[in-house]
Structure formats: structure tokens, C-alpha cells
Motif scaffolding. Sequence first.
Motif, PDB file in Angstrom:
ATOM      1  N   ILE A  44       0.909  -1.202   0.018  1.00 42.70           N
ATOM      2  CA  ILE A  44       0.057   0.006   0.059  1.00 42.70           C
ATOM      3  C   ILE A  44       0.883   1.235  -0.055  1.00 42.70           C
ATOM      4  O   ILE A  44       0.581   2.120  -0.611  1.00 42.70           O
ATOM      5  N   ARG A  47       2.125   1.746  -3.323  1.00 46.30           N
ATOM      6  CA  ARG A  47       1.170   2.080  -4.247  1.00 46.30           C
ATOM      7  C   ARG A  47       0.678   3.733  -4.354  1.00 46.30           C
ATOM      8  O   ARG A  47       0.380   4.252  -5.150  1.00 46.30           O
ATOM      9  N   ASN A  48       0.922   4.068  -2.762  1.00 47.23           N
ATOM     10  CA  ASN A  48       0.413   5.420  -2.411  1.00 47.23           C
ATOM     11  C   ASN A  48       1.449   6.430  -3.197  1.00 47.23           C
ATOM     12  O   ASN A  48       1.008   7.642  -3.708  1.00 47.23           O
ATOM     13  N   ARG A  49       2.864   5.927  -3.576  1.00 44.06           N
ATOM     14  CA  ARG A  49       3.747   6.670  -3.993  1.00 44.06           C
ATOM     15  C   ARG A  49       3.387   6.892  -5.524  1.00 44.06           C
ATOM     16  O   ARG A  49       3.374   7.877  -6.141  1.00 44.06           O
ATOM     17  N   ARG A  51       0.243   6.723  -6.874  1.00 38.83           N
ATOM     18  CA  ARG A  51      -1.181   7.666  -6.561  1.00 38.83           C
ATOM     19  C   ARG A  51      -0.684   8.953  -6.676  1.00 38.83           C
ATOM     20  O   ARG A  51      -1.262   9.900  -7.023  1.00 38.83           O
ATOM     21  N   ARG A  52       0.474   9.377  -5.772  1.00 39.39           N
ATOM     22  CA  ARG A  52       0.867  10.537  -5.335  1.00 39.39           C
ATOM     23  C   ARG A  52       1.372  11.390  -6.669  1.00 39.39           C
ATOM     24  O   ARG A  52       1.031  12.479  -6.790  1.00 39.39           O
ATOM     25  N   VAL A  63       1.011  15.187   0.298  1.00 32.29           N
ATOM     26  CA  VAL A  63       0.840  14.012   0.888  1.00 32.29           C
ATOM     27  C   VAL A  63       2.079  13.365   1.203  1.00 32.29           C
ATOM     28  O   VAL A  63       3.119  13.320   0.378  1.00 32.29           O
ATOM     29  N   LYS A  66       3.424   7.054   4.224  1.00 30.19           N
ATOM     30  CA  LYS A  66       3.144   6.747   5.753  1.00 30.19           C
ATOM     31  C   LYS A  66       4.062   5.716   5.876  1.00 30.19           C
ATOM     32  O   LYS A  66       4.176   4.346   5.528  1.00 30.19           O
TER      33      LYS A  66
END
Length: 468
Positions: A44, A47-49, A51-52, A63, A66
Amino acid sequence: MAIYLPGTVDEEVISLDELTPREIVRELDKYVIGQHAAKRSVAIAVRNRVRRQKLPPDMADEVMPKNIIMIGPTGVGKTEIARRLARLANSPFLKIEASKFTEVGYVGRDVESMIRDLVEISIDMVREEKLEEIAEKAETNAEERILDLLVPPSPSPEPPAPDSPDSGEAKSVEQFSRTREKFRQQLREGKLDERIVEIDVRERSFPAFEIISSSGVEEMDINIRDMLPGFFGQKTKKRKMKVSEAMDYIAQEEEQKLIDMDQVTRTAVERAEQAGIVFLDEIDKIAGRESGHGPDVSREGVQRDILPIVEGTTVNTRYGMVRTDHILFIAAGAFHVSKPSDLIPELQGRFPIRVELHSLSLEDFVKILNEPKNALIKQYTALLETEGLKVTFTDDAIQEIAKFAAMVNEQTENIGARRLHTIMERLLDEISFDAPEMKKKTVRIDSAYVQKQLAAIVKDQDLSRYIL
């Protein structure tokens, strides 16, 4: 300890943008057995990277990553998960022990040095990628320079017209061209490898001195070579070497000429800032408040030093200023004595994701021996095959090895999957030693052989503490 991770051919095919968290977990499953919760968390985070990067710049800047704390005993896969994740994401990866900064009398690098090391790793990565791009061109240039040494070009003017009085010169030019092509063919076939040529080699002797300051040795590299370009490494000397060696040397020189190091530096700094992963191992060793006495009084101080790096700051490196706001920090520790809540509140707040890794069971050991791409059974089989020895392990032998590993872990210190290395080395000790001289080139290892090699050691607890 810095770990540089070159990609492999089959891994480069996969683009990170195309990998969903589920697919990232599936890729990690190829190397790490179990620990599904930890794999989900890191999947996650990565993947958030992605998305960012698709957000508008003003929103993307807000953003923050985490950061994760992995809690679990040694040898269960904490480092391996982070290492494989970095390779999968093609990210600069640095593993460093947090306890390094608590050693009594430790003088030298400050906590900011981890970011400088990360940038160095990033530069190596980008430089390797650029080298792959220009390798063919560099080899062609090197080939031309070697041919100039083998068949020196004659300093003749433009070739005249065939009907002119100087048509003889034209023929000599044509003959020279044919000779050169003939030598080129021989060079490519390796027929000229042993021939000796004389080339200009740069002298690389630098004065042996170091300047140490409060900011550490790495700051004081100050690129004295850049300040005094005529003083360092500019002299050349003639040296005779074989064509094969000269080819390698000249190819490296050509690569240096073709690579734009300014562009490499810019790309590498950006990659370190946006995609870097720092793995802070042994974070539990610096957990705890000031006790006011003893050798560990610096623990809270080290936490406060690490805090701004994790929180987001700007670190001065020899390649310019580097922001740490979007670097992903993964901390790990056994937390046998302390617990994550013993960290100072500010640092706890910067690691919002806590994930627990479980001790390995007997079934896990069996899977670790068999299933991963780099499984120990596959490694030892391949190593002994280089001696022409074909070793096969029966299923009951693998079960027996796993049982011994689990038993020794219970009776002595639990060091997780690392116990399998000591067990396998002891098991194959005789075979590895005798392999080159063995007449029989096939060996079948079954449970009886495993028991014969290991039972006596495991039975004697004092002996197993020393040997296994």
C-alpha cells in the motif's frame, strides 16, 4: 551498511505503475514466505507513491509517505521484505542500523549521513542505467581506437579521382580500408586478444590525505579534484597491455565521455527524494527514555536526531540540497525488551503504520527451503552442480531439515530462517569438501542421511549451542 540492488532482466519488464497492491504482494511472495500483513502494508505504501505522482503538484507536495514500523523477532523476513520491495520499485535503498548512533564514544558520521549515502546509491543506480544505454556506442568507439593502434591511419589528403595522376593514392586508401575491415573482423572474433598494444593511461595517484570535521569525512571530499583539475589525474603515461585488456580500459574511458554526469546527478537526487527507501534496523535499541546513567543515556538524544530526517528536512550533500519529505522510512526491531510506545511521542507520530511479523513455524521452514526463487535447496544444488555433482533432496529430507531448524531455535536462541543456513552448511559439509574428487557424481539426500549428520549434534545441547 549500504546495499545497492541492481535490477534483473525479468524484473525490469514489470512497470511499477502496472502493479496493484495485490500483485506487489504476489511478487514479494516469490522471495519471502508468510508475513502477509507486513507485505500488505509495504504494498500500500508503494502504491500510494504511484498515486501521489498522478496528483496535481500542489496536492502531491502535501501527501506525505506513511512510514512503517515492523515488529518481529530476527530472521523472519523484515529486511528481506524491504529489500525486495525496493528492487521491485527500482528505488534507491539504504539499510542502516539505528543502534550505530548509540555506541559509546562513537565519533564520526551524524544521522544526516544516511541521506548522503542514499544519494550516493541513487547516483550509482542512475549511472548504471545510463551505462547500459550507451554501452554499444562506447564499445564501437573503443573498437575504432583499438583499430587505430593496430592499423595506424596514414595522414593522407582527400582521395583523388580515379582518372587523376594520383590514382595510386586512391588505391592505397582502398587497400587501407580493406586491411582495417579485416582487422576489425579478427578483433571481433577474439583472434587479436593476445597481441600487445601501447596506450596512454591516466595516472590515478592522489595525495593520501583526509580532512575530518564535525560534519564527517564525507563533507570534506569538497571535490578538491574539481578545484584543482590540473593537479589530479590529468597526467598520462604509456603502458603496454594485451588488446583484450586495452579494449576494456578504452571502453570505460569512452563511457565516461558519453555520460553526462550533471544529468545523472539531477536525476539521481530527484529519485532519492521521490522514491528513496531507508530501512532503519534495530530501532528498538534506541527506544526508551533517559535513565540518567549507564552507557545508553544517548538513546533519546538519537531519537531526537533522527526525528527531523523522518519528519522532513533538507540535508546538504555534495550534490546539492536534498529534501527528505517524501522518502519512505521503514523501521524494524524485535522489541523484546522495549515496545514502540517507548519511542518519544514525536517519533511515534512519524511512523503511523505498525505491523507485526510472526515467528516461523515448521511449515514455514519447509516452504523457505523449497518455494522462493532463491530457496536454499536451489542455491546449494546449483553450487554443487558447478563441480559436476547432481544433488537431490527427498521430501522427507527437507521435512527433517526443517524439523531440526525449528528444534534448535526452540532450544537455543530463535534466529528464525537464518538457522537454516547453519543447518544446511553442517549437513553438506562432507559433500562440499569432497565434491571435486568424488567419482560418483549423483548424491541423494534422504531423512536417514540428515539424521546421521545432525542428530548427535542436536541431541547434545551444549554442542549444538556452539555448532548450530
